[in-house]
Design a protein around this motif. Structure first.
Motif, mmCIF file in Angstrom:
data_model
loop_
_atom_site.group_PDB
_atom_site.id
_atom_site.type_symbol
_atom_site.label_atom_id
_atom_site.label_comp_id
_atom_site.label_asym_id
_atom_site.label_seq_id
_atom_site.Cartn_x
_atom_site.Cartn_y
_atom_site.Cartn_z
ATOM 1 N N MET A 82 50.942 10.055 29.542
ATOM 2 C CA MET A 82 50.504 10.398 28.187
ATOM 3 C C MET A 82 49.544 9.379 27.595
ATOM 4 S SD MET A 82 51.747 13.304 27.491
ATOM 5 C CE MET A 82 51.440 13.431 25.753
ATOM 6 N N SER A 83 49.424 8.186 28.179
ATOM 7 C CA SER A 83 48.582 7.139 27.609
ATOM 8 C C SER A 83 47.212 7.039 28.248
ATOM 9 C CB SER A 83 49.252 5.769 27.755
ATOM 10 O OG SER A 83 50.342 5.669 26.893
ATOM 11 N N PHE A 84 47.099 7.280 29.521
ATOM 12 C CA PHE A 84 45.881 6.892 30.224
ATOM 13 C C PHE A 84 44.993 8.080 30.555
ATOM 14 C CE2 PHE A 84 48.897 3.355 31.248
ATOM 15 C CZ PHE A 84 48.347 2.471 30.352
ATOM 16 N N ILE A 85 44.212 7.941 31.569
ATOM 17 C CA ILE A 85 43.083 8.825 31.827
ATOM 18 C C ILE A 85 43.488 10.276 32.118
ATOM 19 C CG2 ILE A 85 42.839 8.454 34.310
ATOM 20 C CD1 ILE A 85 39.760 8.044 33.570
ATOM 21 N N VAL A 86 44.700 10.480 32.598
ATOM 22 C CA VAL A 86 45.154 11.859 32.848
ATOM 23 C C VAL A 86 45.168 12.630 31.538
ATOM 24 C CG1 VAL A 86 47.052 13.275 33.693
ATOM 25 C CG2 VAL A 86 46.517 11.123 34.828
ATOM 26 N N GLN A 87 45.646 12.010 30.497
ATOM 27 C CA GLN A 87 45.690 12.654 29.175
ATOM 28 C C GLN A 87 44.277 12.887 28.641
ATOM 29 O OE1 GLN A 87 47.984 13.986 27.360
ATOM 30 N NE2 GLN A 87 47.267 13.908 25.259
ATOM 31 N N TRP A 88 43.357 11.990 28.923
ATOM 32 C CA TRP A 88 42.005 12.116 28.393
ATOM 33 C C TRP A 88 41.201 13.181 29.138
ATOM 34 C CZ3 TRP A 88 36.952 10.689 30.025
ATOM 35 C CH2 TRP A 88 36.002 10.721 28.995
ATOM 36 N N LYS A 89 41.327 13.202 30.467
ATOM 37 C CA LYS A 89 40.545 14.164 31.255
ATOM 38 C C LYS A 89 41.142 15.565 31.238
ATOM 39 C CE LYS A 89 37.972 11.342 34.423
ATOM 40 N NZ LYS A 89 37.484 11.189 35.771
ATOM 41 N N PHE A 151 47.843 6.509 23.244
ATOM 42 C CA PHE A 151 46.589 7.172 23.602
ATOM 43 C C PHE A 151 45.715 7.381 22.371
ATOM 44 C CE2 PHE A 151 44.060 11.041 24.191
ATOM 45 C CZ PHE A 151 43.299 10.647 25.279
ATOM 46 N N ALA A 152 46.310 7.885 21.294
ATOM 47 C CA ALA A 152 45.527 8.184 20.091
ATOM 48 C C ALA A 152 44.982 6.919 19.439
ATOM 49 C CB ALA A 152 46.375 8.961 19.095
ATOM 50 N N ARG A 153 45.747 5.860 19.452
ATOM 51 C CA ARG A 153 45.333 4.643 18.744
ATOM 52 C C ARG A 153 44.432 3.744 19.589
ATOM 53 N NH1 ARG A 153 46.916 1.585 14.133
ATOM 54 N NH2 ARG A 153 46.510 -0.607 14.529
ATOM 55 N N ASN A 154 44.732 3.623 20.867
ATOM 56 C CA ASN A 154 44.031 2.638 21.685
ATOM 57 C C ASN A 154 43.138 3.240 22.759
ATOM 58 O OD1 ASN A 154 45.345 0.451 20.362
ATOM 59 N ND2 ASN A 154 47.159 0.866 21.600
ATOM 60 N N PHE A 158 38.751 3.959 23.368
ATOM 61 C CA PHE A 158 38.187 3.238 24.500
ATOM 62 C C PHE A 158 37.464 4.187 25.446
ATOM 63 C CE2 PHE A 158 38.691 2.021 28.954
ATOM 64 C CZ PHE A 158 37.921 0.854 28.972
ATOM 65 N N TYR A 159 38.090 5.291 25.796
ATOM 66 C CA TYR A 159 37.470 6.247 26.725
ATOM 67 C C TYR A 159 36.224 6.890 26.091
ATOM 68 C CZ TYR A 159 41.494 5.919 29.839
ATOM 69 O OH TYR A 159 42.444 5.459 30.693
ATOM 70 N N ASP A 160 36.241 7.126 24.800
ATOM 71 C CA ASP A 160 35.069 7.688 24.125
ATOM 72 C C ASP A 160 33.884 6.717 24.190
ATOM 73 O OD1 ASP A 160 36.428 9.994 23.538
ATOM 74 O OD2 ASP A 160 36.952 9.362 21.484
ATOM 75 N N VAL A 161 34.123 5.435 23.945
ATOM 76 C CA VAL A 161 33.060 4.443 24.002
ATOM 77 C C VAL A 161 32.626 4.223 25.446
ATOM 78 C CG1 VAL A 161 32.543 1.978 23.609
ATOM 79 C CG2 VAL A 161 33.726 3.291 21.868
ATOM 80 N N TYR A 162 33.543 4.240 26.369
ATOM 81 C CA TYR A 162 33.238 4.020 27.776
ATOM 82 C C TYR A 162 32.330 5.122 28.344
ATOM 83 C CZ TYR A 162 34.093 3.172 32.760
ATOM 84 O OH TYR A 162 33.932 2.922 34.100
ATOM 85 N N ASN A 163 32.485 6.329 27.868
ATOM 86 C CA ASN A 163 31.699 7.463 28.384
ATOM 87 C C ASN A 163 30.411 7.714 27.600
ATOM 88 O OD1 ASN A 163 33.185 8.193 30.609
ATOM 89 N ND2 ASN A 163 34.640 9.326 29.344
ATOM 90 N N LEU A 164 29.982 6.817 26.742
ATOM 91 C CA LEU A 164 28.718 6.983 26.027
ATOM 92 C C LEU A 164 27.527 6.855 26.980
ATOM 93 C CD1 LEU A 164 29.292 5.098 22.681
ATOM 94 C CD2 LEU A 164 29.052 7.537 23.031
ATOM 95 N N ASN A 165 27.659 6.133 28.030
ATOM 96 C CA ASN A 165 26.523 5.946 28.976
ATOM 97 C C ASN A 165 26.200 7.183 29.689
ATOM 98 O OD1 ASN A 165 26.244 3.366 28.139
ATOM 99 N ND2 ASN A 165 27.500 2.510 29.762
#
Length: 165
Positions: A82-89, A151-154, A158-165
């Motif tokens: 629930m915290s890491f990249i699985v939740q984001w992707k 995930f929501a707070r941290n 982070f993933y949003d800023v990381y994927n700006l490139n």
């Protein structure tokens, strides 16, 4: 002397008349009973004391390790999903993994109920199954809650800023 005088013992002749033994200082025979069972309504003392020592069972180390580490593994798995990249992707995959872990928690609940009914006759006992189920359920619940909050707070910023490139 008279019988009602508490300071003097009755004489031997008066003692025989009222039921005392020949010794004037003994307890009257009318207060003796035939056996200890005649006094109370229990009919004597029980054969086995109420607080008798039960035979101690040794603690099974495998059971203890199982009861402590299964909730820990459940919490870390759910929290990580629930915290890491699985939740984001893919949030659906994260929820599916958490659902599968919840099925494991429900299986532990079934074992706990079955052990309370006496269905499981291994050396573990109902208390270990109940403890494992309750702690696993709490671990799953806290993993979902804390993982989502982390995930929501941290992690999402982070993933949003990381994927700006």
């Amino acid at each position: 002397c008279c019988i009602t005088c508490p300071t003097q013992a009755p004489s031997a002749t008066n003692a025989m008349d009222i039921g005392y033994n020949s010794n004037a200082y003994e307890v009257p025979q009318q207060f003796y009973q035939e056996s200890p069972q005649a006094y109370g309504t229990l009919g004597g003392f029980p054969e086995k004391p109420f607080f008798a020592r039960r035979q101690k069972r040794g603690t099974n180390i495998v059971t203890t390790v199982f009861a402590l580490f299964v909730p820990f593994i459940i919490f870390t798995t759910v929290f990580a999903v629930m915290s890491f990249i699985v939740q984001w992707k893919s949030p659906q995959v994260a929820l599916a993994i958490c659902g599968l872990v919840f099925v494991i928690v429900l299986a532990l609940g079934y074992l706990a109920v079955d052990s309370m009914r006496g269905g499981i006759q291994d050396g573990l006992g109902a208390n270990w199954y109940i403890f494992t189920f309750l702690s696993s359920f709490l671990a799953w619940s806290f993993g979902i809650t804390a993982g989502g909050a982390n995930f929501a707070r941290n992690m999402q910023p982070f993933y949003d800023v990381y994927n700006l490139n």
